[in-house]
Design an enzyme around this catalytic site. Structure first.
Site, PDB file in Angstrom:
ATOM      1  N   HIS A   1       0.855  -1.177   0.000  1.00  0.00           N
ATOM      2  CA  HIS A   1       0.000   0.000   0.000  1.00  0.00           C
ATOM      3  C   HIS A   1       0.896   1.233   0.000  1.00  0.00           C
ATOM      4  O   HIS A   1       2.122   1.129   0.173  1.00  0.00           O
ATOM      5  CB  HIS A   1      -0.932   0.016   1.221  1.00  0.00           C
ATOM      6  CG  HIS A   1      -0.233  -0.056   2.542  1.00  0.00           C
ATOM      7  ND1 HIS A   1       0.547   0.967   3.021  1.00  0.00           N
ATOM      8  CD2 HIS A   1      -0.189  -1.020   3.476  1.00  0.00           C
ATOM      9  CE1 HIS A   1       1.023   0.633   4.201  1.00  0.00           C
ATOM     10  NE2 HIS A   1       0.611  -0.581   4.501  1.00  0.00           N
TER      11      HIS A   1
HETATM   12  P1  TYD Z   1      -2.371  -3.476   7.352  1.00  0.00           P
HETATM   13  O1  TYD Z   1      -2.337  -2.058   6.874  1.00  0.00           O
HETATM   14  O2  TYD Z   1      -3.016  -4.496   6.446  1.00  0.00           O
HETATM   15  O3  TYD Z   1      -0.888  -3.973   7.649  1.00  0.00           O
HETATM   16  P2  TYD Z   1       0.351  -3.817   6.649  1.00  0.00           P
HETATM   17  O4  TYD Z   1       1.158  -2.686   7.181  1.00  0.00           O
HETATM   18  O5  TYD Z   1       1.058  -5.098   6.594  1.00  0.00           O
HETATM   19  O6  TYD Z   1      -0.230  -3.475   5.315  1.00  0.00           O
HETATM   20  O7  TYD Z   1      -3.034  -3.490   8.778  1.00  0.00           O
HETATM   21  C1  TYD Z   1      -3.572  -4.679   9.324  1.00  0.00           C
HETATM   22  C2  TYD Z   1      -4.833  -4.331  10.082  1.00  0.00           C
HETATM   23  O8  TYD Z   1      -4.505  -3.525  11.210  1.00  0.00           O
HETATM   24  C3  TYD Z   1      -5.831  -3.562   9.245  1.00  0.00           C
HETATM   25  O9  TYD Z   1      -7.128  -4.052   9.552  1.00  0.00           O
HETATM   26  C4  TYD Z   1      -5.709  -2.146   9.751  1.00  0.00           C
HETATM   27  C5  TYD Z   1      -5.292  -2.334  11.196  1.00  0.00           C
HETATM   28  N1  TYD Z   1      -4.467  -1.249  11.733  1.00  0.00           N
HETATM   29  C6  TYD Z   1      -4.965  -0.465  12.746  1.00  0.00           C
HETATM   30  O10 TYD Z   1      -6.128  -0.637  13.207  1.00  0.00           O
HETATM   31  N2  TYD Z   1      -4.186   0.526  13.278  1.00  0.00           N
HETATM   32  C7  TYD Z   1      -2.933   0.749  12.817  1.00  0.00           C
HETATM   33  O11 TYD Z   1      -2.234   1.672  13.323  1.00  0.00           O
HETATM   34  C8  TYD Z   1      -2.429  -0.063  11.748  1.00  0.00           C
HETATM   35  C9  TYD Z   1      -1.053   0.173  11.186  1.00  0.00           C
HETATM   36  C10 TYD Z   1      -3.234  -1.049  11.233  1.00  0.00           C
END
Ligand code: TYD
Length: 139
Positions: A50
């Site tokens: 992302h």
């Molecule tokens: P995600 O963005 O998919 O992780 P990555 O960095 O690997 O792409 O995040 C995983 C899940 O955690 C998603 O449902 C969003 C949640 N999340 C939060 O609630 N708060 C946060 O600060 C972060 C980074 C993620």
């Protein structure tokens, strides 16, 4: 646009072990609003995929190692992180993929915004449209 780069953080050597710290605006070029960490990543898995619209990050391999690929739509910048006293500064607008996690590694991320899904671009095609429009604006 700022470029991604490694920031060397303070290191306190001690026979009892080492200590590193981060103070907002002194060691990172933003106010830290949020810290999260990724751990227990199974072998072969990757994270990220992302881009952020506004938030800046500092990514630290608090333990172990992993690689971070940052793509601005034209060039890949690949960083191998394996030192707890080094932070990778990531400005907004880079598609990030984290992989090659070593067993037991911990990826700690400090960011300039509270969590909001609105700050994420998770669609690669839309990210590329945005990257192209930024390039056109810059010309
Ligand atoms: P995600 O963005 O998919 O992780 P990555 O960095 O690997 O792409 O995040 C995983 C899940 O955690 C998603 O449902 C969003 C949640 N999340 C939060 O609630 N708060 C946060 O600060 C972060 C980074 C993620």
């Amino acid at each position: 646009m700022n470029k991604p780069h490694i920031i060397e953080l303070p290191r306190m050597y001690d026979p009892r072990g080492s200590l590193t710290f981060v103070e907002e605006t002194r060691h990172v070029p933003f106010d830290i609003k949020r810290v999260y960490w990724i751990y227990d990543v199974p072998g072969g898995e990757s994270r990220g995929a992302h881009s952020h619209k506004a938030s800046e990050s500092l990514i630290v391999a608090a333990s172990g190692s992993f690689t971070v690929d940052l793509f601005d739509g034209y060039e890949h910048h690949r960083f191998a992180l394996n030192k707890p006293f080094e932070g990778l500064y990531v400005p907004p607008g880079y598609w990030r993929v984290l992989d090659d996690f070593s067993s037991g590694s911990v990826c700690m991320v400090m960011t300039s915004t509270f969590y909001t899904e609105d700050d994420y671009e998770r669609d690669f095609d839309r990210f590329m449209e945005w990257a192209r429009s930024r390039k056109e604006e810059a010309i």
